[in-house]
Design a protein around this motif. Structure first.
Motif, PDB file in Angstrom:
ATOM      1  N   UNK A 156       9.722   0.773  -9.359  1.00 22.80           N
ATOM      2  CA  UNK A 156       8.453   0.075  -9.601  1.00 22.80           C
ATOM      3  C   UNK A 156       8.298  -1.115  -8.655  1.00 22.80           C
ATOM      4  N   UNK A 157       9.387  -1.771  -8.341  1.00 19.20           N
ATOM      5  CA  UNK A 157       9.337  -2.876  -7.376  1.00 19.20           C
ATOM      6  C   UNK A 157       8.879  -2.364  -6.018  1.00 19.20           C
ATOM      7  N   UNK A 158       9.456  -1.236  -5.584  1.00 22.40           N
ATOM      8  CA  UNK A 158       9.070  -0.677  -4.283  1.00 22.40           C
ATOM      9  C   UNK A 158       7.620  -0.208  -4.293  1.00 22.40           C
ATOM     10  N   UNK A 159       7.224   0.482  -5.349  1.00 23.33           N
ATOM     11  CA  UNK A 159       5.852   0.994  -5.438  1.00 23.33           C
ATOM     12  C   UNK A 159       4.846  -0.136  -5.270  1.00 23.33           C
ATOM     13  N   UNK A 160       5.050  -1.206  -6.011  1.00 20.92           N
ATOM     14  CA  UNK A 160       4.120  -2.334  -5.973  1.00 20.92           C
ATOM     15  C   UNK A 160       4.090  -2.985  -4.591  1.00 20.92           C
ATOM     16  N   UNK A 161       5.246  -3.214  -4.007  1.00 16.99           N
ATOM     17  CA  UNK A 161       5.313  -3.895  -2.709  1.00 16.99           C
ATOM     18  C   UNK A 161       4.809  -3.017  -1.567  1.00 16.99           C
ATOM     19  N   UNK A 162       5.135  -1.730  -1.607  1.00 18.49           N
ATOM     20  CA  UNK A 162       4.749  -0.843  -0.509  1.00 18.49           C
ATOM     21  C   UNK A 162       3.241  -0.654  -0.415  1.00 18.49           C
ATOM     22  N   UNK A 163       2.531  -0.787  -1.526  1.00 21.83           N
ATOM     23  CA  UNK A 163       1.079  -0.656  -1.509  1.00 21.83           C
ATOM     24  C   UNK A 163       0.470  -1.677  -0.549  1.00 21.83           C
ATOM     25  N   UNK A 164       0.973  -2.904  -0.579  1.00 21.40           N
ATOM     26  CA  UNK A 164       0.463  -3.958   0.309  1.00 21.40           C
ATOM     27  C   UNK A 164       0.776  -3.641   1.772  1.00 21.40           C
ATOM     28  N   UNK A 165       1.978  -3.138   2.028  1.00 21.36           N
ATOM     29  CA  UNK A 165       2.386  -2.830   3.396  1.00 21.36           C
ATOM     30  C   UNK A 165       1.574  -1.671   3.953  1.00 21.36           C
ATOM     31  N   UNK A 166       1.398  -0.623   3.167  1.00 24.63           N
ATOM     32  CA  UNK A 166       0.621   0.538   3.599  1.00 24.63           C
ATOM     33  C   UNK A 166      -0.832   0.149   3.857  1.00 24.63           C
ATOM     34  N   UNK A 208      10.968  -4.870   0.920  1.00 24.05           N
ATOM     35  CA  UNK A 208       9.517  -4.681   0.914  1.00 24.05           C
ATOM     36  C   UNK A 208       8.804  -5.751   0.090  1.00 24.05           C
ATOM     37  N   UNK A 209       9.479  -6.290  -0.898  1.00 27.84           N
ATOM     38  CA  UNK A 209       8.899  -7.412  -1.627  1.00 27.84           C
ATOM     39  C   UNK A 209       8.769  -8.629  -0.722  1.00 27.84           C
ATOM     40  N   UNK A 210       9.726  -8.824   0.162  1.00 30.28           N
ATOM     41  CA  UNK A 210       9.671  -9.945   1.091  1.00 30.28           C
ATOM     42  C   UNK A 210       8.468  -9.802   2.034  1.00 30.28           C
ATOM     43  N   UNK A 211       8.235  -8.594   2.518  1.00 31.06           N
ATOM     44  CA  UNK A 211       7.085  -8.361   3.387  1.00 31.06           C
ATOM     45  C   UNK A 211       5.788  -8.530   2.602  1.00 31.06           C
ATOM     46  N   UNK A 212       5.760  -7.981   1.390  1.00 36.44           N
ATOM     47  CA  UNK A 212       4.571  -8.096   0.546  1.00 36.44           C
ATOM     48  C   UNK A 212       4.249  -9.566   0.254  1.00 36.44           C
ATOM     49  N   UNK A 213       5.274 -10.363  -0.001  1.00 40.91           N
ATOM     50  CA  UNK A 213       5.066 -11.790  -0.265  1.00 40.91           C
ATOM     51  C   UNK A 213       4.473 -12.492   0.954  1.00 40.91           C
ATOM     52  N   UNK A 214       4.931 -12.100   2.153  1.00 44.53           N
ATOM     53  CA  UNK A 214       4.387 -12.677   3.378  1.00 44.53           C
ATOM     54  C   UNK A 214       2.900 -12.364   3.511  1.00 44.53           C
ATOM     55  N   UNK A 215       2.555 -11.123   3.210  1.00 46.86           N
ATOM     56  CA  UNK A 215       1.159 -10.695   3.319  1.00 46.86           C
ATOM     57  C   UNK A 215       0.283 -11.522   2.381  1.00 46.86           C
ATOM     58  N   UNK A 216       0.747 -11.679   1.148  1.00 48.63           N
ATOM     59  CA  UNK A 216      -0.049 -12.382   0.145  1.00 48.63           C
ATOM     60  C   UNK A 216      -0.148 -13.878   0.415  1.00 48.63           C
ATOM     61  N   UNK A 217       0.944 -14.479   0.869  1.00 47.30           N
ATOM     62  CA  UNK A 217       0.958 -15.920   1.105  1.00 47.30           C
ATOM     63  C   UNK A 217       0.197 -16.292   2.368  1.00 47.30           C
ATOM     64  N   UNK A 218       0.307 -15.474   3.412  1.00 40.47           N
ATOM     65  CA  UNK A 218      -0.382 -15.769   4.657  1.00 40.47           C
ATOM     66  C   UNK A 218      -0.075 -17.166   5.144  1.00 40.47           C
ATOM     67  N   UNK A 219      -1.129 -17.919   5.492  1.00 43.69           N
ATOM     68  CA  UNK A 219      -0.950 -19.302   5.925  1.00 43.69           C
ATOM     69  C   UNK A 219      -1.269 -20.281   4.813  1.00 43.69           C
ATOM     70  N   UNK A 220      -1.400 -19.742   3.590  1.00 42.11           N
ATOM     71  CA  UNK A 220      -1.724 -20.590   2.455  1.00 42.11           C
ATOM     72  C   UNK A 220      -3.181 -20.542   2.071  1.00 42.11           C
TER      73      UNK A 220
END
Length: 233
Positions: free
Chosen positions: A207-217, A40-52
């Motif tokens: 805590x890692x999951x909680x933080x990352x899942x917020x972005x995915x949800x 989920x951190x990997x997905x969250x990182x994708x969301x935040x980085x986007x296309x730059x």
């Protein structure tokens, strides 16, 4: 502009690691909890980085499903009390994984059902995505309660999480069965043993999951809201 990054989120391999926890040296394989957190951190990182320049507003469907499949293990560790949640979650996720053969992104699934007026129809992909999202939220709330300063029992943590996330959308019969099942939950200590975690390691991974899942949800909710679909179902 809709930004979609197609990536492959690989399954996390087994790694050996040694760490010092609670004054004792332990040697353990990567745990289910750490695998989930990493995915989920990997997905969250994708969301935040986007296309730059701006964050993503959509996600590729198959990698999303692969990350979500790891969560099924957690339901199993909670025993019969969450069997109903596990069955619903895995069934909906299986449908979405099958849909990934025809649809590339989460938005394409929602748009398909919008076009066919089947968003809330039983068995529709959009309805199933909504249920999977609730499963992710259930685990997030459970972890937050589990880590609260009150040192809640697992029964209290799980009951509160269920009432906050899933109960409003379940029938009376399902809510009654869920309530009865809470009495069969393992203790906090047994859950940690089932997950191959210590208090310290579980705190970190949850805590890692909680933080990352917020972005995915949030990105899932925004797909509905941006299309005029309410979240009260």
């Amino acid at each position: 502009m809709l930004i979609v990054v197609f990536v492959y989120i690989s399954s996390v391999g087994i790694k050996r690691m040694k760490s010092q926890e609670d004054g004792q040296k332990v040697d353990r394989a990567q745990t289910p909890l750490s695998s989930i957190a990493q995915a989920f951190e990997e997905i969250s990182d994708l969301i935040k980085k986007g296309d730059g320049n701006e964050p993503l507003v959509d996600l590729p469907l198959k990698p999303f499903c692969e990350a979500c499949s790891l969560v099924s293990v957690l339901f199993g560790c909670l025993g019969i009390a969450f069997k109903f949640a596990e069955m619903e979650y895995t069934a909906k996720l299986k449908d979405l994984l099958e849909a990934s053969k025809s649809f590339d992104t989460l938005s394409s699934v929602v748009d398909y059902d919008l076009k066919n007026k089947t968003v809330k129809s039983p068995g529709s992909h959009t309805r199933n995505l909504r249920r999977v999202r609730q499963g992710l939220d259930l685990i997030k709330e459970l972890f937050q309660n589990f880590l609260s300063p009150e040192n809640l029992s697992l029964k209290t943590a799980a009951t509160t999480a269920y009432q906050q996330t899933c109960a409003p959308y379940h029938t009376w019969a399902v809510r009654t069965a869920a309530s009865a099942g809470m009495c069969t939950l393992p203790t906090r200590e047994q859950l940690l043993l089932n997950l191959n975690e210590t208090d310290k390691s579980a705190d970190k991974e949850m805590r890692r999951y909680i933080k990352a899942s917020i972005d995915v949800i949030k990105i899932i909710d925004n797909l509905y809201i941006s299309r005029g679909i309410k979240l009260d179902w």
